[in-house]
Motif scaffolding. Structure first.
Motif, PDB file in Angstrom:
ATOM      1  N   VAL A 103       0.869  -1.175   0.000  1.00  0.00           N
ATOM      2  CA  VAL A 103       0.000   0.000   0.000  1.00  0.00           C
ATOM      3  C   VAL A 103       0.908   1.228   0.000  1.00  0.00           C
ATOM      4  CG1 VAL A 103      -1.906  -1.142   1.174  1.00  0.00           C
ATOM      5  CG2 VAL A 103      -0.112  -0.057   2.527  1.00  0.00           C
ATOM      6  N   PRO A 104       0.390   2.421  -0.311  1.00  0.00           N
ATOM      7  CA  PRO A 104       1.237   3.625  -0.296  1.00  0.00           C
ATOM      8  C   PRO A 104       1.939   3.790   1.041  1.00  0.00           C
ATOM      9  CG  PRO A 104      -0.848   4.090  -1.341  1.00  0.00           C
ATOM     10  CD  PRO A 104      -0.963   2.712  -0.780  1.00  0.00           C
ATOM     11  N   ALA A 105       3.217   4.136   0.989  1.00  0.00           N
ATOM     12  CA  ALA A 105       4.029   4.195   2.211  1.00  0.00           C
ATOM     13  C   ALA A 105       3.517   5.227   3.194  1.00  0.00           C
ATOM     14  CB  ALA A 105       5.479   4.490   1.841  1.00  0.00           C
ATOM     15  N   SER A 106       2.788   6.236   2.730  1.00  0.00           N
ATOM     16  CA  SER A 106       2.308   7.295   3.625  1.00  0.00           C
ATOM     17  C   SER A 106       0.899   7.027   4.134  1.00  0.00           C
ATOM     18  CB  SER A 106       2.327   8.641   2.894  1.00  0.00           C
ATOM     19  OG  SER A 106       1.580   8.564   1.688  1.00  0.00           O
ATOM     20  N   THR A 107       0.442   5.797   4.017  1.00  0.00           N
ATOM     21  CA  THR A 107      -0.884   5.428   4.511  1.00  0.00           C
ATOM     22  C   THR A 107      -0.754   4.825   5.900  1.00  0.00           C
ATOM     23  OG1 THR A 107      -1.764   5.037   2.305  1.00  0.00           O
ATOM     24  CG2 THR A 107      -2.882   3.948   4.115  1.00  0.00           C
ATOM     25  N   TYR A 108      -1.480   5.393   6.868  1.00  0.00           N
ATOM     26  CA  TYR A 108      -1.369   4.923   8.247  1.00  0.00           C
ATOM     27  C   TYR A 108      -2.690   4.517   8.873  1.00  0.00           C
ATOM     28  CZ  TYR A 108       3.035   7.331   7.649  1.00  0.00           C
ATOM     29  OH  TYR A 108       4.238   7.744   7.169  1.00  0.00           O
ATOM     30  N   PHE A 109      -3.806   4.872   8.281  1.00  0.00           N
ATOM     31  CA  PHE A 109      -5.085   4.721   8.976  1.00  0.00           C
ATOM     32  C   PHE A 109      -6.075   3.973   8.115  1.00  0.00           C
ATOM     33  CE2 PHE A 109      -2.976   8.635  10.115  1.00  0.00           C
ATOM     34  CZ  PHE A 109      -2.764   8.414  11.467  1.00  0.00           C
ATOM     35  N   MET A 110      -6.904   3.171   8.746  1.00  0.00           N
ATOM     36  CA  MET A 110      -7.853   2.371   7.981  1.00  0.00           C
ATOM     37  C   MET A 110      -9.194   2.299   8.692  1.00  0.00           C
ATOM     38  SD  MET A 110      -6.124  -1.343   8.638  1.00  0.00           S
ATOM     39  CE  MET A 110      -5.083  -1.570  10.073  1.00  0.00           C
ATOM     40  N   SER A 111     -10.232   2.108   7.871  1.00  0.00           N
ATOM     41  CA  SER A 111     -11.590   1.896   8.355  1.00  0.00           C
ATOM     42  C   SER A 111     -12.117   0.658   7.682  1.00  0.00           C
ATOM     43  CB  SER A 111     -12.474   3.113   8.013  1.00  0.00           C
ATOM     44  OG  SER A 111     -13.779   2.934   8.501  1.00  0.00           O
ATOM     45  N   ILE A 112     -12.865  -0.157   8.415  1.00  0.00           N
ATOM     46  CA  ILE A 112     -13.361  -1.429   7.879  1.00  0.00           C
ATOM     47  C   ILE A 112     -14.875  -1.425   7.925  1.00  0.00           C
ATOM     48  CG2 ILE A 112     -13.249  -2.620  10.103  1.00  0.00           C
ATOM     49  CD1 ILE A 112     -12.269  -5.123   8.534  1.00  0.00           C
ATOM     50  N   ASN A 113     -15.515  -1.986   6.885  1.00  0.00           N
ATOM     51  CA  ASN A 113     -16.977  -1.961   6.846  1.00  0.00           C
ATOM     52  C   ASN A 113     -17.562  -3.048   7.742  1.00  0.00           C
ATOM     53  OD1 ASN A 113     -16.440  -4.214   5.318  1.00  0.00           O
ATOM     54  ND2 ASN A 113     -17.734  -3.637   3.592  1.00  0.00           N
ATOM     55  N   LYS A 114     -18.892  -3.027   7.845  1.00  0.00           N
ATOM     56  CA  LYS A 114     -19.587  -3.828   8.851  1.00  0.00           C
ATOM     57  C   LYS A 114     -19.367  -5.324   8.678  1.00  0.00           C
ATOM     58  CE  LYS A 114     -23.559  -2.276  10.017  1.00  0.00           C
ATOM     59  NZ  LYS A 114     -24.998  -1.916  10.051  1.00  0.00           N
ATOM     60  N   ASP A 115     -19.324  -5.813   7.422  1.00  0.00           N
ATOM     61  CA  ASP A 115     -19.136  -7.248   7.224  1.00  0.00           C
ATOM     62  C   ASP A 115     -17.672  -7.632   7.054  1.00  0.00           C
ATOM     63  OD1 ASP A 115     -18.462  -6.434   4.682  1.00  0.00           O
ATOM     64  OD2 ASP A 115     -20.171  -7.358   3.694  1.00  0.00           O
ATOM     65  N   GLY A 116     -16.782  -6.650   7.169  1.00  0.00           N
ATOM     66  CA  GLY A 116     -15.356  -6.937   7.113  1.00  0.00           C
ATOM     67  C   GLY A 116     -14.808  -7.203   5.733  1.00  0.00           C
TER      68      GLY A 116
ATOM     69  N   ALA B  85     -10.107   8.567   7.833  1.00  0.00           N
ATOM     70  CA  ALA B  85     -11.372   8.275   7.163  1.00  0.00           C
ATOM     71  C   ALA B  85     -12.184   7.372   8.072  1.00  0.00           C
ATOM     72  CB  ALA B  85     -11.136   7.597   5.813  1.00  0.00           C
ATOM     73  N   VAL B  86     -13.490   7.603   8.123  1.00  0.00           N
ATOM     74  CA  VAL B  86     -14.366   6.800   8.970  1.00  0.00           C
ATOM     75  C   VAL B  86     -15.695   6.612   8.256  1.00  0.00           C
ATOM     76  CG1 VAL B  86     -15.243   8.792  10.264  1.00  0.00           C
ATOM     77  CG2 VAL B  86     -15.324   6.532  11.291  1.00  0.00           C
ATOM     78  N   LEU B  87     -16.272   5.406   8.388  1.00  0.00           N
ATOM     79  CA  LEU B  87     -17.542   5.068   7.745  1.00  0.00           C
ATOM     80  C   LEU B  87     -18.717   5.436   8.639  1.00  0.00           C
ATOM     81  CD1 LEU B  87     -16.716   1.522   6.350  1.00  0.00           C
ATOM     82  CD2 LEU B  87     -17.494   3.445   4.953  1.00  0.00           C
ATOM     83  N   SER B  88     -19.855   5.769   8.002  1.00  0.00           N
ATOM     84  CA  SER B  88     -21.106   5.913   8.747  1.00  0.00           C
ATOM     85  C   SER B  88     -21.538   4.526   9.222  1.00  0.00           C
ATOM     86  CB  SER B  88     -22.184   6.532   7.863  1.00  0.00           C
ATOM     87  OG  SER B  88     -22.441   5.719   6.737  1.00  0.00           O
TER      88      SER B  88
ATOM     89  N   SER C 276     -22.843   3.570   4.246  1.00  0.00           N
ATOM     90  CA  SER C 276     -23.151   4.223   2.975  1.00  0.00           C
ATOM     91  C   SER C 276     -22.274   5.443   2.710  1.00  0.00           C
ATOM     92  CB  SER C 276     -24.621   4.640   2.953  1.00  0.00           C
ATOM     93  OG  SER C 276     -24.877   5.635   3.933  1.00  0.00           O
ATOM     94  N   ARG C 277     -21.766   6.065   3.771  1.00  0.00           N
ATOM     95  CA  ARG C 277     -20.981   7.281   3.579  1.00  0.00           C
ATOM     96  C   ARG C 277     -19.603   7.133   4.224  1.00  0.00           C
ATOM     97  NH1 ARG C 277     -24.942  12.593   3.785  1.00  0.00           N
ATOM     98  NH2 ARG C 277     -26.420  11.835   2.243  1.00  0.00           N
ATOM     99  N   LEU C 278     -18.639   7.806   3.605  1.00  0.00           N
ATOM    100  CA  LEU C 278     -17.264   7.781   4.098  1.00  0.00           C
ATOM    101  C   LEU C 278     -16.840   9.222   4.365  1.00  0.00           C
ATOM    102  CD1 LEU C 278     -14.798   5.888   4.565  1.00  0.00           C
ATOM    103  CD2 LEU C 278     -14.076   6.489   2.262  1.00  0.00           C
ATOM    104  N   TYR C 279     -16.437   9.506   5.612  1.00  0.00           N
ATOM    105  CA  TYR C 279     -15.995  10.841   5.998  1.00  0.00           C
ATOM    106  C   TYR C 279     -14.460  10.854   5.997  1.00  0.00           C
ATOM    107  CZ  TYR C 279     -20.842  11.098   7.443  1.00  0.00           C
ATOM    108  OH  TYR C 279     -22.212  11.074   7.450  1.00  0.00           O
ATOM    109  N   VAL C 280     -13.867  11.789   5.260  1.00  0.00           N
ATOM    110  CA  VAL C 280     -12.419  11.838   5.066  1.00  0.00           C
ATOM    111  C   VAL C 280     -11.906  13.213   5.468  1.00  0.00           C
ATOM    112  CG1 VAL C 280     -10.545  11.534   3.424  1.00  0.00           C
ATOM    113  CG2 VAL C 280     -12.682  10.262   3.105  1.00  0.00           C
ATOM    114  N   SER C 281     -11.045  13.279   6.495  1.00  0.00           N
ATOM    115  CA  SER C 281     -10.431  14.555   6.870  1.00  0.00           C
ATOM    116  C   SER C 281      -9.238  14.806   5.952  1.00  0.00           C
ATOM    117  CB  SER C 281      -9.988  14.527   8.337  1.00  0.00           C
ATOM    118  OG  SER C 281      -8.996  13.553   8.545  1.00  0.00           O
TER     119      SER C 281
END
Length: 680
Positions: free
Chosen positions: A205-218, A254-257, A261-266
């Protein structure tokens, strides 16, 4: 903001809402007799111990206690049943696990008291924290020692260490608790088997990626890029990058609703992007100064964002307006909600403080001093089931007294008019019964014991005892549109009657299709009678059951030119139906023949084609119509044709066969002749 100990590069934190449900094993109310032994009750599970109270200690069970309830000999020396209500509540609402980058420990906070109850040594430079769904394990990503510490949450000690290759950042547990995902800051997403604590797979994955969000069913992980302008969607089933969303700038989190259905990205553009999580399209933006880590309330109504390193901004997601700014300690690098959403825990590195925010009035209610440099990236608050568990123990006296018991509250029902709803159910028990148990459903509902045959009322037979008899409840197909509720009455001779309340349920209208029949006529003729067909009537109903019949109309008039004209339909009215209208066509034909003569008919008295009907001849009142047999004898003659021939001669039916006709007009405009066959 960077943890003070980490100097390799700047990275920011996203954590994920993850409540840990500790459900008591299914409890059944009990009916026992005096001096009999009860069934053990087990409801303590996971990390959540339970405290219980008993409002009838005279039955042989203390007024209060902790943990499970073992078997005991029930006591009732009265002449009436004693019903004891036992209520169990979790001893704790959960725990917050706070990593300390300098001290290399995880502090455990009991969120009931906000006191630190343990400090657990882990690897070097712990930063990321994730709790398993059952709350039994806590996974800690150690930045400096390049490993993951696995903590037993019951014992508050490390039970395994998973060695990896490079500095670690964000960590996440799959919703089923079987996998752990951790970001290797050299540019890998690593998958760990949570059962064996071994490495399963890795993905570049991109080297500058540090954070992840996972959906309800994984099935999907969302990885924003802190220094790029993209966000990657990982398919966890195939361990591949499934899609890449453009976000325009570096993203801190980034965090999921809750519904996914929605993804919030700072972003570093001073905004939080609201994306369609399925396709990555931009829905809206929220302006926030230096947004960092985020979380969404369990009901999806509020977004919590750390801002400028020392604030928590609260956003109303119904209109994306900011409803509060709460000052917290500097370098706020982690935040997590309690299971019931009533409190938000925010970690501030400066001051080594965890701020506790009351989310009802958005005020800080506590500040907890924690270690030297707290920094938890992830969902670091576990949760116990805050709802109480209530059940009853009915102890009958030695003298048998009939008693009834129902378990399992019925749920709200809904259906369309004419179709019975899917059933809900409850369990019926009884002891010392001397007569059938009678059940009567409230208006609009039906009841059944076999989920096949339903009645307004029914009787349940028995031999004195009923144990967990399932009763099904549904909305009737004949219940008209509206709201329904009421008490289902349950009674038996000598037993206290029960009124089981059915929550408000609803019947919505059935769909009725009204399709207009297409018609035709010739120019300068009156329009035929407009008609329609109906599809979807239920309960044996017909158009006569409508409040208002549909209006059928067309713009075609007597002098309209040849062509097709829409026959419109509207304005039908009924309480129990919604209408789907299908218009028809009226075809106005340019040329009308003098007469349309049929070549056969069957005058057999069956009401079908009994007369020789000649279309359009009714307007030629001076025409002459003659019919001859094969010998040339005239058997019918008429001036005008107002009374069509019925297949008789001198009052008797003519034989089956072929006859000949001749139609003349006084103006000599035409002579029509030909044969006609008389059929049976």
């Amino acid at each position: 903001m960077l943890p003070m100990k980490l100097t390799l590069q700047y990275f920011v934190n996203i954590f994920f809402i993850s409540f840990f449900f500790f459900q008591a094993s299914a409890q059944n109310s009990q009916i026992v007799d005096n001096r009999s032994v009860t069934t053990p009750l087990t409801f303590s599970q996971g990390i959540c111990g339970y405290r219980w109270t008993n409002d009838q200690p005279g039955i042989g069970l203390p007024a209060s206690g902790t943990g499970n309830i073992p078997s005991f000999t029930a006591v009732n020396n009265t002449k009436v049943p004693i019903v004891a209500t036992i209520t169990a509540v979790p001893a704790s609402s959960g725990y917050a696990y706070i990593a300390d980058v300098y001290l290399d420990v995880v502090s455990v906070i009991d969120i009931n008291t906000n006191n630190i109850i343990a400090r657990i040594p882990v690897g070097k430079g712990p930063t990321g924290v994730a709790v398993s769904p059952d709350g039994g394990k806590v996974y800690v990503a150690n930045y400096d020692s390049h490993n993951v510490s696995v903590i037993d949450a019951l014992e508050n000690k490390v039970i395994a260490t998973i060695q990896l290759d490079n500095a670690l950042g964000s960590i996440r547990v799959s919703p089923d608790g079987k996998r752990v995902y951790v970001v290797d800051l050299s540019g890998k997403l690593i998958t760990i088997d949570a059962l064996t604590n071994t490495r399963m797979a890795s993905l570049s994955v991109p080297a500058s990626t540090y954070f992840m969000s996972i959906n309800k069913d994984g099935s999907k992980i969302y990885l924003p890029n802190a220094y790029g302008d993209e966000l990657h969607v990982i398919n966890t089933l195939t361990n591949t990058i499934e899609a890449t969303f453009s976000i325009g700038s570096g993203s801190n989190a980034a965090v999921l609703s809750p519904d996914g259905s929605r993804l919030y990205v700072s972003t570093r553009n001073q905004t939080v992007l609201v994306l369609d999580a399925a396709v990555g399209t931009l829905i809206s933006t929220i302006s926030i100064n230096y947004p960092n880590v985020m979380t969404v309330s369990a009901d999806g109504k509020q977004l919590y964002v750390t801002s400028q390193g020392n604030k928590v901004v609260i956003v109303n997601l119904s209109n994306n307006s900011i409803i509060a700014n709460i000052a917290v300690n500097q370098y706020a690098e982690g935040l997590s909600l309690t299971k019931d959403g009533s409190r938000l825990y925010v970690i501030g590195q400066v001051g080594s403080t965890v701020s506790v925010i009351n989310t009802v009035n958005n005020t800080i209610i506590n500040r907890i001093r924690v270690g030297s440099n707290p920094y938890s990236m992830g969902d670091f608050v576990s949760g116990c089931n805050s709802g109480s568990i209530t059940f009853k123990i009915t102890v009958n006296p030695t003298i048998p007294v009939p008693s009834l018991l129902v378990e399992g509250p019925v749920t709200t029902l809904s259906t369309r008019y004419g179709t019975p709803s899917e059933p809900t159910s409850f369990s019926l028990s009884g002891s010392n019964l001397s007569s059938d148990v009678k059940l009567k459903a409230p208006d609009g509902f039906q009841i059944s014991t076999d989920e096949v045959n339903y009645f307004d009322e029914l009787n349940v037979s028995h031999s004195g005892t009923i144990i967990g008899k399932k009763i099904f409840v549904r909305l009737s197909a004949k219940a008209t549109v509206g709201k329904y509720n009421g008490a289902l009455l349950i009674s038996s001779d000598g037993a206290a009657s029960i009124g089981l309340q059915i929550p408000e349920s609803s019947v919505s209208p059935a769909i009725l299709t009204i399709m207009v029949n297409s018609l035709s006529r010739y120019q300068h003729r009156e329009n035929p009678i407009l008609t329609a067909q109906y599809f979807g009537f239920v309960n044996g109903e017909t158009p006569a059951n409508l409040i208002t019949l549909p209006w059928l109309s067309t713009l075609a008039v007597l002098d309209s030119p040849a062509g097709d004209y829409v026959i419109s339909v509207s304005n039908a009215a009924s309480i129990n139906y919604e209408f789907l209208y299908i218009p028809g066509l009226l075809s106005v034909l340019a040329v009308e023949p003098v007469a349309l003569v049929p070549n056969s008919f069957s005058p057999n008295g069956d009401g079908i084609n009994d007369y020789w009907q000649i279309k359009n001849l009714e307007t030629h009142i001076d025409c002459t119509v003659q019919i001859f047999n094969r010998s040339g004898n005239k058997i019918f003659s008429s001036v005008g044709y107002l009374a069509p021939w019925n297949g008789t001669y001198n009052g008797k039916p003519v034989p089956v066969g072929t006859y000949f006709y001749k139609i003349t007009f006084p103006d000599g405009s035409a002579i029509l002749s030909g044969s006609i066959t008389v059929l049976m």
